[in-house]
Design an enzyme around this catalytic site. Structure first.
Site, PDB file in Angstrom:
ATOM      1  N   ALA A 140       2.640  -2.492  18.849  1.00  0.00           N
ATOM      2  CA  ALA A 140       3.014  -2.202  20.230  1.00  0.00           C
ATOM      3  C   ALA A 140       4.525  -2.381  20.355  1.00  0.00           C
ATOM      4  CB  ALA A 140       2.278  -3.152  21.173  1.00  0.00           C
ATOM      5  N   GLY A 191      -0.548  -3.646  16.779  1.00  0.00           N
ATOM      6  CA  GLY A 191      -1.274  -2.566  17.446  1.00  0.00           C
ATOM      7  C   GLY A 191      -1.438  -1.342  16.558  1.00  0.00           C
ATOM      8  N   GLU A 231      -4.432  -2.104  14.574  1.00  0.00           N
ATOM      9  CA  GLU A 231      -5.580  -2.031  15.498  1.00  0.00           C
ATOM     10  C   GLU A 231      -5.933  -0.580  15.823  1.00  0.00           C
ATOM     11  OE1 GLU A 231      -3.508  -4.725  18.202  1.00  0.00           O
ATOM     12  OE2 GLU A 231      -5.260  -6.038  18.135  1.00  0.00           O
ATOM     13  N   GLU A 281       1.273 -10.619  15.024  1.00  0.00           N
ATOM     14  CA  GLU A 281       1.622 -10.997  16.401  1.00  0.00           C
ATOM     15  C   GLU A 281       1.974 -12.473  16.541  1.00  0.00           C
ATOM     16  OE1 GLU A 281      -0.951  -9.074  15.511  1.00  0.00           O
ATOM     17  OE2 GLU A 281      -1.195  -7.399  16.913  1.00  0.00           O
TER      18      GLU A 281
HETATM   19  N1  CO8 Z   1       8.406  -2.555  18.651  1.00  0.00           N
HETATM   20  C1  CO8 Z   1       9.618  -2.053  18.955  1.00  0.00           C
HETATM   21  N2  CO8 Z   1      10.526  -1.695  18.023  1.00  0.00           N
HETATM   22  C2  CO8 Z   1      10.194  -1.850  16.723  1.00  0.00           C
HETATM   23  C3  CO8 Z   1       8.940  -2.365  16.339  1.00  0.00           C
HETATM   24  C4  CO8 Z   1       8.021  -2.711  17.367  1.00  0.00           C
HETATM   25  N3  CO8 Z   1       6.801  -3.189  17.105  1.00  0.00           N
HETATM   26  N4  CO8 Z   1       8.902  -2.424  14.977  1.00  0.00           N
HETATM   27  C5  CO8 Z   1      10.081  -1.949  14.546  1.00  0.00           C
HETATM   28  N5  CO8 Z   1      10.847  -1.597  15.590  1.00  0.00           N
HETATM   29  C6  CO8 Z   1      12.216  -1.047  15.541  1.00  0.00           C
HETATM   30  C7  CO8 Z   1      13.244  -2.109  15.166  1.00  0.00           C
HETATM   31  O1  CO8 Z   1      13.604  -2.873  16.288  1.00  0.00           O
HETATM   32  C8  CO8 Z   1      14.354  -1.252  14.630  1.00  0.00           C
HETATM   33  O2  CO8 Z   1      15.073  -0.703  15.705  1.00  0.00           O
HETATM   34  P1  CO8 Z   1      16.705  -0.656  15.662  1.00  0.00           P
HETATM   35  O3  CO8 Z   1      17.014   0.212  14.471  1.00  0.00           O
HETATM   36  O4  CO8 Z   1      17.067  -0.030  16.975  1.00  0.00           O
HETATM   37  O5  CO8 Z   1      17.169  -2.057  15.478  1.00  0.00           O
HETATM   38  C9  CO8 Z   1      13.614  -0.106  13.936  1.00  0.00           C
HETATM   39  O6  CO8 Z   1      12.308  -0.097  14.506  1.00  0.00           O
HETATM   40  C10 CO8 Z   1      13.508  -0.305  12.447  1.00  0.00           C
HETATM   41  O7  CO8 Z   1      12.924  -1.570  12.208  1.00  0.00           O
HETATM   42  P2  CO8 Z   1      13.587  -2.652  11.234  1.00  0.00           P
HETATM   43  O8  CO8 Z   1      15.088  -2.484  11.204  1.00  0.00           O
HETATM   44  O9  CO8 Z   1      13.068  -3.989  11.638  1.00  0.00           O
HETATM   45  O10 CO8 Z   1      12.993  -2.176   9.842  1.00  0.00           O
HETATM   46  P3  CO8 Z   1      12.649  -3.095   8.566  1.00  0.00           P
HETATM   47  O11 CO8 Z   1      12.293  -2.132   7.470  1.00  0.00           O
HETATM   48  O12 CO8 Z   1      13.729  -4.087   8.310  1.00  0.00           O
HETATM   49  O13 CO8 Z   1      11.335  -3.918   8.984  1.00  0.00           O
HETATM   50  C11 CO8 Z   1       9.136  -4.170   9.939  1.00  0.00           C
HETATM   51  C12 CO8 Z   1      10.147  -3.224   9.250  1.00  0.00           C
HETATM   52  C13 CO8 Z   1       8.715  -5.282   8.954  1.00  0.00           C
HETATM   53  C14 CO8 Z   1       7.941  -3.324  10.322  1.00  0.00           C
HETATM   54  C15 CO8 Z   1       9.791  -4.820  11.165  1.00  0.00           C
HETATM   55  O14 CO8 Z   1      10.373  -3.780  11.972  1.00  0.00           O
HETATM   56  C16 CO8 Z   1       8.846  -5.588  12.037  1.00  0.00           C
HETATM   57  O15 CO8 Z   1       8.517  -6.715  11.719  1.00  0.00           O
HETATM   58  N6  CO8 Z   1       8.433  -4.993  13.172  1.00  0.00           N
HETATM   59  C17 CO8 Z   1       7.577  -5.662  14.142  1.00  0.00           C
HETATM   60  C18 CO8 Z   1       6.152  -5.768  13.648  1.00  0.00           C
HETATM   61  C19 CO8 Z   1       5.312  -6.503  14.646  1.00  0.00           C
HETATM   62  O16 CO8 Z   1       5.541  -7.643  14.971  1.00  0.00           O
HETATM   63  N7  CO8 Z   1       4.310  -5.808  15.178  1.00  0.00           N
HETATM   64  C20 CO8 Z   1       3.406  -6.375  16.148  1.00  0.00           C
HETATM   65  C21 CO8 Z   1       3.922  -6.115  17.528  1.00  0.00           C
HETATM   66  S1  CO8 Z   1       2.934  -6.918  18.778  1.00  0.00           S
HETATM   67  C22 CO8 Z   1       1.566  -5.915  18.894  1.00  0.00           C
HETATM   68  O17 CO8 Z   1       1.443  -4.913  18.232  1.00  0.00           O
HETATM   69  C23 CO8 Z   1       0.525  -6.348  19.868  1.00  0.00           C
HETATM   70  C24 CO8 Z   1      -0.529  -5.283  20.004  1.00  0.00           C
HETATM   71  C25 CO8 Z   1      -1.261  -5.546  21.277  1.00  0.00           C
HETATM   72  C26 CO8 Z   1      -1.705  -4.236  21.886  1.00  0.00           C
HETATM   73  C27 CO8 Z   1      -2.320  -4.523  23.199  1.00  0.00           C
HETATM   74  C28 CO8 Z   1      -2.822  -3.247  23.852  1.00  0.00           C
HETATM   75  C29 CO8 Z   1      -4.292  -3.252  24.138  1.00  0.00           C
END
Ligand code: CO8
Length: 259
Positions: A66, A110, A113, A133
């Protein structure tokens, strides 16, 4: 219909393909994307020509979760009363035609999921699944704590939800989370091949099979078996059952009419 966060196309007139497309945010799932996804899924579901749907992302990410930037500002009242984060997430569960997730790269939070809400997952060898998360102070919110243990068992699900470690494609296949793993270059063809096979069968039988397998997760064994039996009986009211069995006995290919 034009979309900003997804791309939509058909293959062979009978497979609908939806590609998540927010490349700058690794396909993070925001409200706009989930609304578009729901609209596209419902349109394919309503199209009689479409027999199967594929949901996919980019090579780098199916979806990294998400959208954290969109979520960060919300209060409990916002999420509970306004339902901003969760309101669009259930649409996929109402889709009656099969939805295959073709996953490459990150399927996190998400994103994992969403893949698990599909009917089965075909993974590229670079796929990474996770429920991270806990690292940002929350827990899975779109069924991760419920579907992951059903898919991989309690121990692995707890490991992933509590440590936030990612599972690679090989481990995901061993654990039963994904049905097949292929090299990334073959992912699109593998998913399309499976979708075309499904789209070649009677849509009514396909929908009944999907409904019946899903029932296994909602009921006890006796109720589930009875549900299956009643659907099995009902299929004898279709022309496709006659055609399928006649064709087998006549040693020819069936010509299903979805009737
Ligand atoms: N949300 C928003 N932006 C994101 C997300 C995300 N989940 N993941 C990555 N991005 C963005 C980064 O902020 C970055 O943006 P920018 O270039 O502007 O800084 C861009 O994507 C590239 O990401 P990274 O530079 O971080 O790339 P890396 O290769 O270094 O890392 C990762 C990749 C490991 C995937 C890392 O981006 C990461 O850890 N992302 C977050 C993963 C995470 O925590 N996901 C869970 C989110 S919470 C959730 O999903 C709850 C679901 C509940 C749903 C409820 C509805 C019913």
């Amino acid at each position: 219909m034009s979309y900003e966060n997804i791309e939509v196309r058909t293959e062979a007139g009978k497979v609908g393909i939806i590609t998540l497309h927010r490349p700058k945010a690794l396909n993070a799932l925001n409200d706009a994307l989930m609304t578009e996804l729901g609209t596209a899924l419902k349109a394919f579901d309503a199209d009689d020509a479409i027999g199967c749907i594929i949901l996919t992302g980019s090579e780098r990410a199916f979806a990294a979760g998400a959208d954290i930037a969109a979520m960060a500002k919300y209060s409990f009242i916002d999420t509970y009363k306004g339902d901003y984060i969760t309101r669009n997430w259930e649409t996929i569960r109402a889709i009656r035609k099969p939805v295959i997730a073709a996953v490459s790269g990150f399927a996190l939070g998400g994103g994992c999921e969403l893949a698990m809400m599909c009917d089965f997952i075909i993974a590229a060898d670079n796929a990474k699944f996770g429920q991270p998360e806990i690292k940002i102070g929350v827990i899975p919110g779109a069924g991760g704590t419920q579907r992951l243990p059903r898919a991989v068992g309690k121990s692995k699900a707890m490991d992933m939800a509590l440590t936030a470690r990612m599972m690679d494609a090989a481990e995901a296949e061993r654990a039963g989370l994904v049905s097949r793993v292929v090299p990334y270059e073959k992912l699109a063809d593998e998913a399309l091949g499976a979708a075309l096979v499904i789209a070649g069968y009677s849509q009514i039988a396909v929908m009944a099979a999907k409904e019946s397998v899903n029932r296994a997760f909602e009921s006890g064994l006796s109720d589930g078996v009875m549900f299956e039996r009643r659907l099995f009986h009902a299929l004898f009211a279709t022309q496709d059952q006659k055609e399928g069995m006649d064709a087998f006995l006549a040693k020819r290919q069936p010509d299903f009419k979805n009737a």
